[in-house]
Scaffold this motif. Structure first.
Motif, PDB file in Angstrom:
ATOM      1  N   ALA A  71       0.844  -1.191   0.000  1.00  0.00           N
ATOM      2  CA  ALA A  71       0.000   0.000   0.000  1.00  0.00           C
ATOM      3  C   ALA A  71       0.876   1.237   0.000  1.00  0.00           C
ATOM      4  N   SER A  72       0.334   2.358  -0.466  1.00  0.00           N
ATOM      5  CA  SER A  72       1.050   3.634  -0.436  1.00  0.00           C
ATOM      6  C   SER A  72       0.052   4.755  -0.201  1.00  0.00           C
ATOM      7  N   ASP A  73       0.530   5.850   0.409  1.00  0.00           N
ATOM      8  CA  ASP A  73      -0.341   6.979   0.721  1.00  0.00           C
ATOM      9  C   ASP A  73       0.532   8.190   0.999  1.00  0.00           C
ATOM     10  N   GLN A  74      -0.085   9.373   0.985  1.00  0.00           N
ATOM     11  CA  GLN A  74       0.625  10.593   1.337  1.00  0.00           C
ATOM     12  C   GLN A  74       0.606  10.840   2.843  1.00  0.00           C
ATOM     13  N   GLN A  75      -0.177  10.075   3.586  1.00  0.00           N
ATOM     14  CA  GLN A  75      -0.299  10.257   5.026  1.00  0.00           C
ATOM     15  C   GLN A  75       0.308   9.053   5.751  1.00  0.00           C
ATOM     16  N   PRO A  76       0.913   9.291   6.915  1.00  0.00           N
ATOM     17  CA  PRO A  76       1.568   8.189   7.621  1.00  0.00           C
ATOM     18  C   PRO A  76       0.562   7.306   8.352  1.00  0.00           C
ATOM     19  N   TRP A  77       0.838   6.021   8.371  1.00  0.00           N
ATOM     20  CA  TRP A  77       0.014   5.062   9.099  1.00  0.00           C
ATOM     21  C   TRP A  77       0.523   4.903  10.538  1.00  0.00           C
ATOM     22  N   SER A  78      -0.381   4.518  11.438  1.00  0.00           N
ATOM     23  CA  SER A  78       0.029   4.050  12.764  1.00  0.00           C
ATOM     24  C   SER A  78      -0.370   2.598  12.983  1.00  0.00           C
ATOM     25  N   TYR A  79      -1.266   2.079  12.128  1.00  0.00           N
ATOM     26  CA  TYR A  79      -1.673   0.665  12.229  1.00  0.00           C
ATOM     27  C   TYR A  79      -2.173   0.228  10.854  1.00  0.00           C
ATOM     28  N   TYR A  80      -1.895  -1.050  10.530  1.00  0.00           N
ATOM     29  CA  TYR A  80      -2.321  -1.558   9.228  1.00  0.00           C
ATOM     30  C   TYR A  80      -2.651  -3.036   9.340  1.00  0.00           C
ATOM     31  N   SER A  81      -3.800  -3.409   8.796  1.00  0.00           N
ATOM     32  CA  SER A  81      -4.140  -4.818   8.587  1.00  0.00           C
ATOM     33  C   SER A  81      -5.043  -4.876   7.368  1.00  0.00           C
ATOM     34  N   ASP A  82      -5.405  -6.063   6.948  1.00  0.00           N
ATOM     35  CA  ASP A  82      -6.287  -6.188   5.791  1.00  0.00           C
ATOM     36  C   ASP A  82      -7.659  -5.579   6.066  1.00  0.00           C
ATOM     37  N   ALA A  83      -8.076  -5.572   7.360  1.00  0.00           N
ATOM     38  CA  ALA A  83      -9.419  -5.116   7.698  1.00  0.00           C
ATOM     39  C   ALA A  83      -9.455  -3.691   8.238  1.00  0.00           C
ATOM     40  N   VAL A  84      -8.415  -3.286   8.976  1.00  0.00           N
ATOM     41  CA  VAL A  84      -8.413  -1.998   9.661  1.00  0.00           C
ATOM     42  C   VAL A  84      -7.132  -1.243   9.325  1.00  0.00           C
ATOM     43  N   GLN A  85      -7.270   0.018   8.981  1.00  0.00           N
ATOM     44  CA  GLN A  85      -6.122   0.879   8.758  1.00  0.00           C
ATOM     45  C   GLN A  85      -6.312   2.166   9.544  1.00  0.00           C
ATOM     46  N   ILE A  86      -5.218   2.645  10.177  1.00  0.00           N
ATOM     47  CA  ILE A  86      -5.270   3.865  10.971  1.00  0.00           C
ATOM     48  C   ILE A  86      -4.148   4.787  10.504  1.00  0.00           C
ATOM     49  N   TRP A  87      -4.512   6.056  10.211  1.00  0.00           N
ATOM     50  CA  TRP A  87      -3.529   7.060   9.825  1.00  0.00           C
ATOM     51  C   TRP A  87      -3.449   8.114  10.927  1.00  0.00           C
ATOM     52  N   ARG A  88      -2.339   8.815  10.986  1.00  0.00           N
ATOM     53  CA  ARG A  88      -2.166   9.901  11.956  1.00  0.00           C
ATOM     54  C   ARG A  88      -1.672  11.157  11.211  1.00  0.00           C
ATOM     55  N   PRO A  89      -2.541  11.805  10.473  1.00  0.00           N
ATOM     56  CA  PRO A  89      -2.099  12.949   9.653  1.00  0.00           C
ATOM     57  C   PRO A  89      -1.804  14.205  10.445  1.00  0.00           C
ATOM     58  N   GLY A  90      -2.286  14.293  11.695  1.00  0.00           N
ATOM     59  CA  GLY A  90      -2.068  15.503  12.484  1.00  0.00           C
ATOM     60  C   GLY A  90      -2.530  15.287  13.902  1.00  0.00           C
ATOM     61  N   ALA A  91      -3.319  16.229  14.431  1.00  0.00           N
ATOM     62  CA  ALA A  91      -3.774  16.138  15.819  1.00  0.00           C
ATOM     63  C   ALA A  91      -4.795  15.039  16.010  1.00  0.00           C
ATOM     64  N   SER A  92      -5.492  14.637  14.955  1.00  0.00           N
ATOM     65  CA  SER A  92      -6.498  13.588  15.050  1.00  0.00           C
ATOM     66  C   SER A  92      -6.035  12.348  14.287  1.00  0.00           C
TER      67      SER A  92
END
Length: 492
Positions: A291-312
């Motif tokens: 996978a690739s994105d302009q925003q950084p991830w904090s968690y990744y799985s096939d079912a759940v993905q979490i990004w941390r682009p800023g304060a939220s």
């Protein structure tokens, strides 16, 4: 005279009769071993019947003391500088000094630190409490393979020798002052003040040297659970004080696989790497970007993905039918649940497939936070010290229990199936140990700690402290008044 003779005769006959009765009684109580050549309790065959007769009940085997497992355990009190060391259920050291366990694969030792003036020294003892090395000036960093490593310097300021635990003799090899060390497969990773070295574990041959780098096992990196296939990885960091830049690298010293410009370990076998195009997720099992994105991830799985682009945070999960902006989102420490805090204070708990298990929304004056293991505690943030309305706990299956007597519910870490309910009496905080459903096991703990057993813990209750079973039996205890202060600050 004649009357006296008759009385003596009667007395003599009475004594003979009494003696005969006693002999009869004694004969009837004599063990079968004396009369039949067999011990009491064995079955014997009568001449008149073929039935088996039991003459005594079997004695049940005594229950084993759960401390009698051969493990070393330490109770140390920094304030009074005293320690008690156990090998199983036996006390092998009880005296001055701060004790620390040194556990190797085949060797168990413990060290005791003491001071003479402003100089610290260390004595090493075997599991039976016999001193095997005394007066060491370096802190025993641990046993790795066959080697005992010391950190610090000798009194002349020179590097300290490595000891062979098989002989407890110093070797010819010395190492610079160690800040940390750990084993990866057949290699030893050692961090120093100014770099990291890799050694062959069998003979301490230097394999690789990284000046300016510091290595941490991936298992200790960010709290995300690490699968067995990723346990050999080392997260290495370097900081350039001249430019203020830092670098992070993931490296497997056993295979040579390396990832540079690491942004974050995402749990499981997934790793985020930053490059000129943004962020890429790599699968460590294949080495391919998935996978690739302009925003950084904090968690990744096939079912759940979490990004941390800023304060939220942003989370993508089936529970939200796409991407949702939230305040926090992160996996539980055991990796079995996903905690999501919505901006209004609502807490959602998801399973690993991203499905909503339950949701809790605190009211005014309440605060929700995760206990771990998929549980949520909802407590009143004001008034509890004077008898507020207590705490509610929520389980991952959705059921709830209210504890009006507790200011908070927390997890007993190290024994994750147990909980603690805290409350305040005067200026003192006490704890009740609870089972996984919130039922009281032990009440009124002033302090507590795990004891490398699922049958007992360390605790201080009332005026006693020591090891106690979960049903309240003291296995070893002593009065809190035997030391200069009443509450130990350190225990295992």
């Amino acid at each position: 005279m004649e009357i006296e003779e008759r009385n003596r005769a009667k007395a003599h006959r009475g004594a003979l009769a009494l003696l005969a009765v006693l002999i009869c009684l004694l004969s009837s109580c004599t063990p079968a071993e004396d009369t039949m050549g067999q011990s009491a309790g064995t079955s014997v065959s009568s001449e008149d019947t073929s039935e088996t007769v039991s003459t005594a009940e079997e004695t049940p085997e005594p229950e084993q003391n759960p401390m009698d497992d051969g493990k070393l355990r330490v109770i140390s009190d920094y304030d009074s500088a005293q320690s008690v060391v156990f090998c199983g259920d036996q006390v092998v050291y009880d005296g001055k000094g701060i004790a620390t366990l040194l556990e190797g694969e085949d060797t168990s030792l413990f060290s005791v630190r003491y001071n003479e003036g402003d100089q610290y020294f260390f004595d090493l003892y075997d599991a039976e409490g016999t001193a095997v090395l005394t007066g060491l000036t370096g802190y025993p960093a641990g046993i790795y393979g066959n080697w005992l490593l010391l950190t610090g310097y000798d009194q002349a300021g020179s590097d300290l020798p490595v000891y062979d635990v098989r002989t407890l003799q110093p070797t010819d090899q010395t190492l610079p002052s160690i800040s940390s060390a750990y084993v990866v497969g057949d290699q030893l990773v050692v961090n120093y003040d100014n770099g990291m070295n890799l050694y062959a574990l069998d003979d301490l041959t230097l394999l690789e040297s990284y000046d300016g780098w510091y290595g941490v096992p991936l298992t200790n990196w960010n709290g995300n659970p690490v699968p067995e296939a990723a346990e050999d990885y080392v997260m290495m960091t370097s900081y350039n004080s001249d430019t203020g830049e830092s670098f992070t690298r993931l490296y497997n010293p056993l295979t040579g696989v390396q990832y540079d410009n690491v942004d974050n370990y995402l749990g499981g076998l997934y790793l985020s790497v930053h490059d000129d195009d943004g962020y890429k997720v790599y699968d460590l099992s294949t080495g391919n970007a998935v996978a690739s994105d302009q925003q950084p991830w904090s968690y990744y799985s096939d079912a759940v993905q979490i990004w941390r682009p800023g304060a939220s945070c942003l989370i993508s999960a089936p529970a939200y039918d796409g991407i949702k902006e939230v305040q926090y989102a992160y996996p539980s420490s055991d990796g079995q649940y996903i905690y999501v805090q919505i901006g209004d204070g609502q807490f959602d708990v998801l399973n690993p497939q991203g499905e909503l298990l339950f949701s809790v929304t605190p009211e005014e004056g309440q605060t929700a936070y995760d206990i771990g293991g998929g549980m949520i505690s909802l407590y009143n943030s004001t008034g509890n010290s004077t008898g507020g309305t207590g705490t509610a706990a929520y389980w991952p299956d959705g059921h709830k229990k209210v504890f009006p007597q507790y200011t908070n519910i927390i997890r007993f870490y190290g024994m994750d199936d147990l909980l603690l309910g805290s409350y305040q009496i005067g200026r003192s905080y006490l704890y009740d140990l609870l089972d996984g459903e919130g039922n009281v096991l032990l009440a009124g703990l002033k302090s507590y700690g795990t004891a490398d057993s699922d049958q007992f813990i360390y605790a201080e209750i009332g005026f006693q402290k020591g090891y106690i079973t979960l049903d309240g039996e003291w296995l070893w205890s002593r009065s809190v008044f035997q030391n200069t202060d009443a509450e130990p600050s350190y225990y295992w």
